[in-house]
Design an enzyme around this catalytic site. Structure first.
Site, PDB file in Angstrom:
ATOM      1  N   SER A  67      62.314  56.684 -59.086  1.00 51.03           N
ATOM      2  CA  SER A  67      61.653  56.824 -60.376  1.00 51.03           C
ATOM      3  C   SER A  67      61.995  55.634 -61.286  1.00 51.03           C
ATOM      4  O   SER A  67      61.769  54.483 -60.908  1.00 51.03           O
ATOM      5  CB  SER A  67      62.056  58.163 -60.999  1.00 51.03           C
ATOM      6  OG  SER A  67      61.289  58.465 -62.133  1.00 51.03           O
ATOM      7  N   ASP A  83      52.163  61.923 -56.494  1.00 52.17           N
ATOM      8  CA  ASP A  83      53.127  61.742 -57.577  1.00 52.17           C
ATOM      9  C   ASP A  83      52.401  61.833 -58.914  1.00 52.17           C
ATOM     10  O   ASP A  83      51.524  61.025 -59.218  1.00 52.17           O
ATOM     11  CB  ASP A  83      53.801  60.370 -57.425  1.00 52.17           C
ATOM     12  CG  ASP A  83      54.925  60.139 -58.425  1.00 52.17           C
ATOM     13  OD1 ASP A  83      55.076  60.946 -59.355  1.00 52.17           O
ATOM     14  OD2 ASP A  83      55.646  59.139 -58.268  1.00 52.17           O
ATOM     15  N   HIS A 113      56.638  63.568 -56.570  1.00 57.86           N
ATOM     16  CA  HIS A 113      57.554  62.563 -57.118  1.00 57.86           C
ATOM     17  C   HIS A 113      58.979  62.706 -56.599  1.00 57.86           C
ATOM     18  O   HIS A 113      59.629  61.717 -56.276  1.00 57.86           O
ATOM     19  CB  HIS A 113      57.558  62.671 -58.646  1.00 57.86           C
ATOM     20  CG  HIS A 113      58.386  61.643 -59.339  1.00 57.86           C
ATOM     21  ND1 HIS A 113      58.047  60.301 -59.348  1.00 57.86           N
ATOM     22  CD2 HIS A 113      59.550  61.745 -60.050  1.00 57.86           C
ATOM     23  CE1 HIS A 113      58.945  59.622 -60.034  1.00 57.86           C
ATOM     24  NE2 HIS A 113      59.873  60.470 -60.469  1.00 57.86           N
TER      25      HIS A 113
END
Length: 434
Positions: A239, A331, A366
């Site tokens: 991330s 995501d 994600h």
């Protein structure tokens, strides 16, 4: 039939192992065609309970082998050897949006595997229990050492593999939520890579946003450690941590990485100025964020469309080490797929695309974590910003596809790290399971 007349035998092997190690669940001494439910129950550190269950029918020998036989329903279906772990979900009545994360890696994840007659979906405590065993899954292998690091103003934990070394090293960065998250670094050390879990958004020593020199200090801790090979150091980020990894890999004059791994991140960020400027860039685009029909926040559009302005993208064409991009195509938090495609184009134009490997997974979200981590599509998120905010965030993904992606991506990540960190060295039994 009187259930007491059955002498059911349940075995789970290995009963004690690493979290990424598969186990075999075998139920024996059943009657042929007997219907049963296999149930998994885990109470996590915050007191919440998680469960998974699956329906099976015994074969002609009165046996069920979860590694070979299909589940007929429950929290997963089909032949799924580790479905009892990755399909764990909060028990009925739990609050919404729970996420299972191990915070104390010095203790195991304990899971009770039980067998019940019939195909049950609830009220397991009130059912007839035919057999039960407790299994332990660890992030730290025997002999792995956990060393808190505060030198140079760092808030970090170093995990050293068992043995004298020297070992390759790795900087491990999580995302925008901050805090010191150790479980991935502990598991990497269990596979022979000395790993430094780094809190860079909420460090205790400084209490403020860090700059590039913070990561360079962390790199030097690895580089100067007597048990770490200074010429074989990697960086891994998820991330926001993936964006930092790209930034440092390309622009730092201190970091000389052997390779880098980025999970669901982006190269889109202002490349001039401090790390805090990236936050400002996101805040200036906050109007692009939106909510789905269940009022869950979707962040991915903050960086879309991918800019053409070179001052707003890490110039991955300058990258000089192998790069592995892991992408969840669903995501909803970062435009990781669009970013990966743009990075590929940039590297092709620059002539260094031979350094790039992209693993892209359809219907994965994600939060791609180590194997068999329970899937979470959405959960409350508390930012490390000042002031902090908390809201329900949509991470994306679909249960089965995401879980399979986690397993595949982890296996290939270990192979990638082994190839680029060990090179012509022999890691020996550390990677014998690959």
């Amino acid at each position: 039939m009187d259930m007491k007349q059955l002498c059911v035998k349940l075995s789970v092997q290995p009963s004690r192992g690493l979290v990424d190690e598969k186990f075999t669940v075998l139920v024996q001494n059943l009657l042929p065609g007997f219907q049963l439910t296999i149930h998994a129950l885990h109470q996590c550190e915050d007191g919440h309970s998680w469960e998974a269950f699956a329906f099976y029918t015994a074969d002609a020998t009165g046996t069920v082998n979860v590694s070979q036989d299909p589940s007929l329903g429950g929290t997963y279906s089909g032949v799924e050897p580790m479905g009892l772990l990755w399909s764990l979900r909060p028990v009925p009545g739990s609050k919404t949006g729970l996420r299972l994360r191990k915070m104390n890696v010095q203790t195991p994840i304990g899971v009770t595997i039980s067998v019940y007659p019939g195909h049950q979906t609830e009220g397991f405590l009130d059912q007839v229990l035919l057999a039960s065993v407790v299994v332990e899954r660890w992030y730290m292998a025997p002999g792995v050492r956990r060393v808190p690091i505060t030198e140079g103003g760092l808030t970090a934990t170093l995990f050293l593999p068992s043995g004298p070394g020297p070992f390759p090293g790795l900087l491990d960065l999580w995302g925008w939520g901050g805090k010191l998250v150790e479980y991935r670094a502990a598991l990497l050390a269990s596979h022979g890579i000395a790993s430094l879990a780094l809190d860079y958004l909420t460090p205790k020593e400084t209490g403020k946003m860090v700059d590039n020199d913070y990561f360079e200090t962390a790199y030097r801790v690895l580089e100067q450690h007597p048990q770490i090979l200074r010429s074989r150091i990697a960086m891994l980020g998820l991330s926001f941590g993936a964006g930092v990894t790209l930034r440092m890999a390309v622009y730092s004059k201190v970091l000389k990485l052997s390779c880098a791994v980025c999970i669901n991140g982006s190269h889109v960020q202002p490349i001039d100025g401090p790390l805090e400027q990236i936050m400002t860039y996101f805040n200036n685009n906050v109007e692009k964020a939106h909510f789905d029909e269940d009022n869950r926040l979707i962040w991915r559009d903050l960086q879309l469309p991918i800019p053409t302005d070179p001052s707003l993208k890490v110039d991955v064409g300058r990258l000089q080490c192998p790069l592995l991009l892991i992408v969840g195509e669903d995501d909803q938090n970062w435009p990781s797929y669009e970013s990966a495609m743009d990075m590929r184009e940039m590297m092709e134009r620059a002539g260094n695309s031979h350094l790039l490997t992209v693993l892209s997974y359809k219907n994965a979200g994600h939060l791609i974590a180590p194997p068999f981590t329970p899937f979470v599509r959405a959960s409350p998120f508390k930012s490390a910003t000042d002031p902090p905010f908390t809201m329900m965030v949509l991470w994306g993904g679909e249960l089965v596809a995401h879980s399979h992606a986690q397993e595949d991506a982890w296996r290939k990540t270990l192979v990638f790290l082994r190839e680029n960190l060990y090179g012509d060295m022999k890691p020996g039994a550390l990677f014998s399971n690959l």
